[in-house]
Enzyme design. Structure first.
Site, short mmCIF file in Angstrom:
data_model
loop_
_atom_site.label_atom_id
_atom_site.label_comp_id
_atom_site.label_asym_id
_atom_site.label_seq_id
_atom_site.Cartn_x
_atom_site.Cartn_y
_atom_site.Cartn_z
N ASP A 134 14.26 3.69 20.40
CA ASP A 134 13.18 4.53 19.87
C ASP A 134 13.64 5.98 19.84
O ASP A 134 14.14 6.48 20.84
CB ASP A 134 11.95 4.46 20.79
N LYS B 158 7.55 1.76 12.38
CA LYS B 158 6.42 0.90 12.74
C LYS B 158 5.23 1.10 11.82
O LYS B 158 4.89 2.23 11.47
CB LYS B 158 5.96 1.21 14.17
#
Lengths: 203, 295
Positions: B25, B82
């Site tokens: 991430d 996402k």
């Protein structure tokens, strides 16, 4: 073919499992290579697809670069698919760890991002003729932009619209580079071709 | 033969190339560069890591396209982003940005409590979360080309990641020893299509690549998940919420490759600095558990 032959697959990151399966289907003893001592006793090695920066950095960290060069210097076949072809090359136009073994210049992600990935059938010299072409899978694939005098072009993409008739498979003696993924198909002809290079080396 | 794009083979194939790797991430182009430099096989571009989403509360949505584009420009490795569960327009937006993989993620606030995105509609591949085999096969039926076990994101507690990986892999082992006449009932019981149940039994693994996620914070955590049998790991808050992100990122990459070599794991685990401040998954209130989102 000698079933006792040991072929390594560089297993730092990427699609090494598929190459191992293909080699096993051809009756070869396939071994994962993560550290330099595991190159011992191998007749050839495949560098799989994956991320070339990841594979390169892991190879540097565990001091595989020089042993792989020495392996190739013995005339033992080395085949790089996709990221593996990038890792084998002399030049990619950016700073990342390379083996500098094969006299080819490679352009990374030559087609764009994942939505530009594609499949197509191609004839490949010595592997598949136009009547029985090879199903080629290109995933965020590189193109071989330039080849040296010692390098033989095995396959090109057909010229269409915005893609040039770029080189996608090439051979320099015992070194092979493909920008597509024979290991993602059930077609074993390319692996067979690679094994024929190890036999030539034995003679 | 005509050139084909957006096929199942290409979507699943990219995941095959990520195997044995670490997906990190990142919230800025600088972090993306650190991740690439450390050997990440892909990055997940998002505005806030799960630990911050937890701390901040409120609705978590798809990130600003500007920020995703910035990260895409910064690195040569694949970039994932996402969208909210069921938010197919966020998915369309991400596809139009040329993102390499979409994570339909429970870390964001779900947009639909009944249905996930019909992922067959897209040329870009999707990764989805799962807690068990039934959930994994339902997502694959909807077109997911890669799975990740959910774990509990943003906690730094690996216990849920282990639970979910053991659940998926254990059910596959059970499936393989089951007499053939029990398959249809098994498919009904886990709420999964029979054909995919049968395929999974024949393969002895999921039909797509399966990573672990949600709570991995150390090199040993990553190697633990690999030894349990997943194909690679996602590390969210674990890297950039720690004391020395570059060093920890490198160490987790090494441990993921050499997951069967405790000496190497020991070596890379030395002097990593502070890990992320964890929060035990068992201390979370029911409403705080992200893994329960999706079905």
């Amino acid at each position: 073919m000698n079933p006792q032959i040991n072929i390594g697959v560089l297993a730092l990151q990427g699609a090494f499992r598929e190459h191992i399966k293909a080699l096993q289907a051809l009756g070869v003893n396939a071994l994962e290579v993560r550290l330099p001592h595991q190159l011992h006793g191998l007749a050839g090695i495949i560098i799989p697809g994956g991320e070339s920066t990841t594979i390169g950095k892991l190879a540097v960290q565990y001091e595989l670069i020089e042993p792989l060069r020495a392996f190739s210097a013995q005339g033992k076949p080395v085949w790089g698919t996709c990221a593996g072809a990038i890792f084998l090359s002399k030049e990619v136009g950016r700073n990342q760890p390379l083996l500098h073994l094969m006299d080819i210049t490679v352009q990374r992600n030559a087609f764009g991002s994942q939505i530009d990935s594609f499949e197509t059938d191609l004839a490949i010299q010595g592997v598949a003729d136009a009547e029985h072409p090879f199903h080629c899978i290109f995933i965020r694939a590189p193109l071989i932009e330039k080849v040296g005098a010692q390098v033989r072009v095995l396959a090109r993409l057909p010229q269409d619209g915005n893609t040039t008739n770029g080189i996608v498979a090439a051979q320099q003696g015992h070194l092979l580079a493909t920008s597509f993924h024979p290991e993602l198909t059930n077609d074993l002809r390319f692996h067979q071709y690679f094994l024929s290079l190890t036999e030539r080396n034995h003679e | 033969m005509e050139k084909q794009i957006g096929t199942v083979k290409l979507k699943r194939g990219l995941a095959e190339m990520l195997k044995g790797g670490v997906i990190m991430d990142v919230v800025t182009p600088e972090q993306a560069k650190i991740a690439e430099e450390a050997g990440a096989c892909a990055v997940m571009a998002l505005e806030r890591v799960p630990a911050d989403i937890r701390a901040d509360g409120g609705v978590a949505r798809m990130s600003d396209p500007e920020m995703i584009i910035g990260i895409k420009k910064a690195v040569s490795i694949p970039v994932m982003a996402k969208c909210r569960i069921g938010h197919f327009v966020e998915a369309q937006v991400l596809e139009s940005l040329g993102i390499d993989y979409i994570d339909e993620s429970e870390v964001l606030t779900p947009a639909d409590e009944q249905f996930h995105v019909n992922k067959h509609d897209f040329k870009v591949p999707f990764v989805c979360g799962c807690r068990n085999l039934g959930e994994a096969l339902r997502r694959i039926a909807e077109g997911a080309a890669m799975m990740r076990t959910k774990g509990e994101a943003g906690t730094g507690d690996v216990v849920e990641a282990v639970r979910h990986a053991r659940s998926v892999l254990g059910e596959i082992r059970r499936l393989q020893t089951m007499p053939a006449e029990e398959l249809v009932s098994f498919a009904r019981d886990i709420g999964a299509p029979y054909e995919l149940v049968k395929e999974t039994r024949e393969l002895g693994r999921l039909p797509v690549v399966n990573f672990a996620a949600g709570g991995i914070a150390t090199p040993a955590d990553a190697a633990l998940m690999m030894q349990l049998g997943v194909d690679g790991v996602f590390v969210g808050s674990g890297i950039f919420k720690s004391g020395d992100p570059a060093k920890r990122a490198r160490a987790i990459v090494m441990a993921t490759t050499h997951y069967n070599d405790p000496k190497i794991i020991a070596e890379v685990s030395r002097n990593l600095g502070e890990p992320m401040v964890g929060r035990t998954a068992s201390s979370l209130a029911e409403g705080e558990k992200l893994a329960k989102r999706g079905w």
